[in-house]
Design a protein around this motif. Structure first.
Motif, PDB file in Angstrom:
ATOM      1  N   VAL A 151       0.839  -1.202   0.000  1.00 48.08           N
ATOM      2  CA  VAL A 151       0.000   0.000   0.000  1.00 48.08           C
ATOM      3  C   VAL A 151       0.874   1.252   0.000  1.00 48.08           C
ATOM      4  CG1 VAL A 151      -1.696   1.343   1.305  1.00 48.08           C
ATOM      5  CG2 VAL A 151      -1.967  -1.146   1.101  1.00 48.08           C
ATOM      6  N   SER A 152       1.895   1.255   0.828  1.00 44.30           N
ATOM      7  CA  SER A 152       2.797   2.414   0.893  1.00 44.30           C
ATOM      8  C   SER A 152       3.472   2.654  -0.455  1.00 44.30           C
ATOM      9  CB  SER A 152       3.852   2.209   1.984  1.00 44.30           C
ATOM     10  OG  SER A 152       3.247   2.097   3.259  1.00 44.30           O
ATOM     11  N   THR A 153       3.904   1.564  -1.103  1.00 53.65           N
ATOM     12  CA  THR A 153       4.544   1.694  -2.415  1.00 53.65           C
ATOM     13  C   THR A 153       3.557   2.212  -3.450  1.00 53.65           C
ATOM     14  OG1 THR A 153       6.057  -0.123  -1.908  1.00 53.65           O
ATOM     15  CG2 THR A 153       5.774   0.446  -4.225  1.00 53.65           C
ATOM     16  N   ALA A 154       2.340   1.650  -3.451  1.00 55.55           N
ATOM     17  CA  ALA A 154       1.335   2.067  -4.431  1.00 55.55           C
ATOM     18  C   ALA A 154       1.005   3.542  -4.299  1.00 55.55           C
ATOM     19  CB  ALA A 154       0.070   1.223  -4.270  1.00 55.55           C
ATOM     20  N   LYS A 155       0.986   4.042  -3.075  1.00 54.40           N
ATOM     21  CA  LYS A 155       0.635   5.446  -2.860  1.00 54.40           C
ATOM     22  C   LYS A 155       1.591   6.396  -3.576  1.00 54.40           C
ATOM     23  CE  LYS A 155      -0.430   7.066   1.067  1.00 54.40           C
ATOM     24  NZ  LYS A 155      -0.413   7.460   2.488  1.00 54.40           N
ATOM     25  N   THR A 156       2.845   5.982  -3.742  1.00 51.26           N
ATOM     26  CA  THR A 156       3.810   6.859  -4.409  1.00 51.26           C
ATOM     27  C   THR A 156       3.519   7.011  -5.891  1.00 51.26           C
ATOM     28  OG1 THR A 156       5.367   5.061  -4.913  1.00 51.26           O
ATOM     29  CG2 THR A 156       5.576   6.132  -2.758  1.00 51.26           C
ATOM     30  N   TYR A 157       2.694   6.117  -6.455  1.00 51.26           N
ATOM     31  CA  TYR A 157       2.328   6.182  -7.868  1.00 51.26           C
ATOM     32  C   TYR A 157       0.972   6.844  -8.093  1.00 51.26           C
ATOM     33  CZ  TYR A 157       6.098   2.831  -8.720  1.00 51.26           C
ATOM     34  OH  TYR A 157       7.326   2.214  -8.799  1.00 51.26           O
ATOM     35  N   LEU A 158       0.268   7.154  -7.012  1.00 51.18           N
ATOM     36  CA  LEU A 158      -1.092   7.666  -7.144  1.00 51.18           C
ATOM     37  C   LEU A 158      -1.072   9.186  -7.268  1.00 51.18           C
ATOM     38  CD1 LEU A 158      -2.937   5.392  -4.564  1.00 51.18           C
ATOM     39  CD2 LEU A 158      -2.892   5.169  -7.050  1.00 51.18           C
ATOM     40  N   PHE A 159      -0.913   9.628  -8.495  1.00 52.44           N
ATOM     41  CA  PHE A 159      -0.930  11.054  -8.782  1.00 52.44           C
ATOM     42  C   PHE A 159      -2.031  11.306  -9.805  1.00 52.44           C
ATOM     43  CE2 PHE A 159       3.468  10.220  -7.402  1.00 52.44           C
ATOM     44  CZ  PHE A 159       3.495  11.078  -6.309  1.00 52.44           C
ATOM     45  N   GLN A 163      -9.522 -14.487   0.407  1.00 53.80           N
ATOM     46  CA  GLN A 163      -8.863 -13.309  -0.141  1.00 53.80           C
ATOM     47  C   GLN A 163      -9.789 -12.105  -0.008  1.00 53.80           C
ATOM     48  OE1 GLN A 163      -6.977 -14.404  -3.738  1.00 53.80           O
ATOM     49  NE2 GLN A 163      -6.117 -12.392  -4.181  1.00 53.80           N
ATOM     50  N   ALA A 164      -9.224 -10.939   0.220  1.00 54.62           N
ATOM     51  CA  ALA A 164     -10.003  -9.706   0.336  1.00 54.62           C
ATOM     52  C   ALA A 164      -9.119  -8.531  -0.040  1.00 54.62           C
ATOM     53  CB  ALA A 164     -10.542  -9.535   1.757  1.00 54.62           C
ATOM     54  N   GLY A 165      -9.768  -7.424  -0.437  1.00 52.23           N
ATOM     55  CA  GLY A 165      -9.021  -6.260  -0.885  1.00 52.23           C
ATOM     56  C   GLY A 165      -9.543  -4.974  -0.285  1.00 52.23           C
ATOM     57  N   ALA A 166      -8.816  -3.886  -0.556  1.00 56.99           N
ATOM     58  CA  ALA A 166      -9.199  -2.545  -0.099  1.00 56.99           C
ATOM     59  C   ALA A 166      -8.756  -1.531  -1.138  1.00 56.99           C
ATOM     60  CB  ALA A 166      -8.567  -2.229   1.256  1.00 56.99           C
ATOM     61  N   GLY A 167      -9.565  -0.483  -1.309  1.00 53.99           N
ATOM     62  CA  GLY A 167      -9.229   0.567  -2.248  1.00 53.99           C
ATOM     63  C   GLY A 167      -8.189   1.514  -1.666  1.00 53.99           C
ATOM     64  N   VAL A 168      -7.140   1.754  -2.418  1.00 57.29           N
ATOM     65  CA  VAL A 168      -6.038   2.596  -1.964  1.00 57.29           C
ATOM     66  C   VAL A 168      -6.032   3.885  -2.771  1.00 57.29           C
ATOM     67  CG1 VAL A 168      -3.528   2.778  -1.706  1.00 57.29           C
ATOM     68  CG2 VAL A 168      -4.686   0.562  -1.345  1.00 57.29           C
ATOM     69  N   MET A 169      -5.987   5.007  -2.065  1.00 61.57           N
ATOM     70  CA  MET A 169      -5.860   6.320  -2.690  1.00 61.57           C
ATOM     71  C   MET A 169      -4.682   7.063  -2.063  1.00 61.57           C
ATOM     72  SD  MET A 169      -9.856   7.393  -3.241  1.00 61.57           S
ATOM     73  CE  MET A 169      -9.351   8.719  -4.355  1.00 61.57           C
ATOM     74  N   ALA A 170      -4.379   8.220  -2.593  1.00 64.84           N
ATOM     75  CA  ALA A 170      -3.179   8.934  -2.147  1.00 64.84           C
ATOM     76  C   ALA A 170      -3.208   9.219  -0.654  1.00 64.84           C
ATOM     77  CB  ALA A 170      -3.025  10.229  -2.937  1.00 64.84           C
ATOM     78  N   GLU A 171      -4.411   9.460  -0.098  1.00 69.31           N
ATOM     79  CA  GLU A 171      -4.510   9.773   1.322  1.00 69.31           C
ATOM     80  C   GLU A 171      -4.732   8.549   2.202  1.00 69.31           C
ATOM     81  OE1 GLU A 171      -8.440  11.403  -0.443  1.00 69.31           O
ATOM     82  OE2 GLU A 171      -6.597  10.496  -1.202  1.00 69.31           O
ATOM     83  N   SER A 172      -4.659   7.352   1.646  1.00 70.88           N
ATOM     84  CA  SER A 172      -4.890   6.140   2.421  1.00 70.88           C
ATOM     85  C   SER A 172      -3.859   5.968   3.532  1.00 70.88           C
ATOM     86  CB  SER A 172      -4.846   4.906   1.513  1.00 70.88           C
ATOM     87  OG  SER A 172      -5.988   4.821   0.695  1.00 70.88           O
ATOM     88  N   ASP A 173      -4.315   5.440   4.647  1.00 67.69           N
ATOM     89  CA  ASP A 173      -3.450   5.022   5.744  1.00 67.69           C
ATOM     90  C   ASP A 173      -3.199   3.533   5.564  1.00 67.69           C
ATOM     91  OD1 ASP A 173      -2.285   4.152   8.066  1.00 67.69           O
ATOM     92  OD2 ASP A 173      -3.772   5.034   9.407  1.00 67.69           O
ATOM     93  N   PRO A 174      -1.971   3.092   5.276  1.00 70.39           N
ATOM     94  CA  PRO A 174      -1.708   1.675   5.024  1.00 70.39           C
ATOM     95  C   PRO A 174      -2.163   0.757   6.158  1.00 70.39           C
ATOM     96  CG  PRO A 174       0.158   2.992   4.322  1.00 70.39           C
ATOM     97  CD  PRO A 174      -0.766   3.918   5.035  1.00 70.39           C
ATOM     98  N   VAL A 175      -1.993   1.191   7.394  1.00 66.26           N
ATOM     99  CA  VAL A 175      -2.411   0.356   8.525  1.00 66.26           C
ATOM    100  C   VAL A 175      -3.931   0.213   8.550  1.00 66.26           C
ATOM    101  CG1 VAL A 175      -2.450   0.185  11.043  1.00 66.26           C
ATOM    102  CG2 VAL A 175      -0.373   0.950   9.874  1.00 66.26           C
TER     103      VAL A 175
END
Length: 419
Positions: free
Chosen positions: A168-176, A391-403
């Motif tokens: 999640v932390s890595t993905a956030k760096t690409y979310l522009f 298996q389960a997922g969550a939507g990640v956006m730039a302001e997401s908290d990975p925890v």
């Protein structure tokens, strides 16, 4: 078609599980088979008279599986029958299905025309097929539910919490500007030598769902209690019910009311939902009659057991020159389980999510002439060979908290394993 009234008022779900158990005990159930609960009706279909297997690693990986599914659906329609099957998430860009830990392979696309079908409600049973002797036997079958045999255990393989938080932390760096949302997932894997029917019986009894499906194709199967309708097309009327934006339910109604208000005012959750909703409207637009595509219900809060979601409903009218499968595949895989924009989001999740998704986040359902109904394969347990995966997922956006995103995924998986 043969029909019979049931003298008693057994719940259709319990009755259908009992019937499926009886069919198997009497050696009348032949793979592949499915059990589908939706809209107050249960359908059981089994024994393929025609069976389509695609994206199983053979050939050049560019099979025209869409055309082959259409051909088979037309054959089913000519018989007054249905075509049932699944499309794994990885069919988007791969030619072979793999379990998340790569311990087993399976076809990413399978559909079949059932030789036998039963439609069951609380009051009636209808049989579609050529065996006129079957319905009286089914009607007389004694109620008999399988014994539950699933025992919670520790997974022997997983995409760990720490690895997910890092992803999640890595993905956030690409979310522009180019990518606004990506959906990442975790999995837990187990050795499992139990029975999918007994697992379905216990699991789905405890869940709230839009549709519940048990399917068994032999080397691959699943037990799914999906809260999300991917697409339904009935007499040309298109309906989709996307869910995105999540909260854990509270201890009582008062707390739930407070949590629902928080969900409706959370910028991240609202943006996650509406951005994906807009993409779905763009994807469906070319397949709908002009001015017919609307958001019928917007940003409602729905509760499914331990989880609240933001929910919207899309409606439109299928153009007369369009095929229902093409309309469904315009949405595949759902942006609600991939991201916005879809192609770029999937490319990103392939970088940071280092495992195949298999059946998870794909779709399963049926086609009958110009009608179809498909659900998202979420809130499910997926079996590949001798192993079972949650298996389960969550939507990640730039302001997401990975925890926090990990806590959402943990909560979804824990709710399934509470069976």
């Amino acid at each position: 078609m043969y029909a019979s009234d049931l003298p008693d008022q057994h719940a259709s779900r319990l009755r259908s599980i009992s019937i499926l158990h009886w069919l198997r005990a009497k050696n009348r159930l032949t793979l592949p088979y499915y059990l589908h609960i939706h809209q107050g009706t249960v359908e059981i279909g089994w024994q393929a008279q025609q069976h389509l297997v695609c994206l199983n690693g053979e050939g050049d990986g560019h099979q025209d599986w869409v055309g082959r599914v259409k051909d088979l659906s037309q054959l089913a329609a000519a018989q007054g029958n249905k075509l049932f099957g699944y499309i794994g998430f990885d069919a988007w860009d791969r030619a072979l299905g793999l379990a998340p830990d790569k311990s087993a392979s399976f076809p990413l696309v399978q559909f079949f025309i059932p030789t036998h079908r039963l439609s069951i409600t609380a009051d009636t049973i209808e049989y579609f097929g050529e065996d006129a002797t079957l319905l009286p036997l089914v009607r007389q079958a004694p109620p008999c539910l399988p014994e539950f045999d699933f025992r919670p255990r520790s997974p022997d393989v997983e995409f760990s919490q720490a690895a997910f938080i890092e992803a999640v932390s890595t993905a956030k760096t690409y979310l522009f500007e180019d990518i606004t949302k990506v959906v990442l997932s975790r999995y837990l894997g187990f050795d499992y030598d139990g029975d999918l029917l007994t697992l379905f019986s216990e699991y789905c009894a405890r869940q709230k769902y839009t549709d519940a499906i048990l399917m068994d194709f032999g080397q691959v199967g699943a037990v799914i209690a999906s809260p999300e309708l991917f697409i339904n097309i009935d007499q040309g009327q298109i309906t989709a019910n996307p869910l995105a934006g999540t909260r854990i339910v509270g201890k009582d109604a008062l707390e739930n009311s407070r949590i629902a208000k928080q969900l409706l005012t959370d910028r991240k959750e609202l943006a996650e939902h509406t951005l994906a909703l807009l993409q779905m409207l763009r994807e469906l637009g070319p397949y709908c009659e002009p001015d017919s595509l609307v958001v019928n219900r917007l940003l409602e809060v729905v509760q499914h057991n331990q989880i609240m979601h933001l929910s919207s409903t899309i409606r439109g009218q299928l153009r007369t020159d369009q095929d229902c499968l093409d309309a469904a595949l315009a949405l595949f895989p759902s942006t609600m389980v991939s991201g916005v924009p879809k192609s770029q989001a999937i490319a990103l999740l392939r970088q940071v999510e280092p495992f195949p998704r298999g059946l998870f986040a794909g779709t399963v359902g049926w086609i009958a002439d110009r009608n179809c109904r498909f659900i998202l394969t979420i809130r499910g347990m997926y079996r590949y060979g001798p192993r079972l995966f949650v298996q389960a997922g969550a939507g990640v956006m730039a302001e997401s908290d990975p925890v926090r995103e990990n806590a959402e995924v943990e909560m979804k998986m824990a709710a399934m394993l509470a069976t």
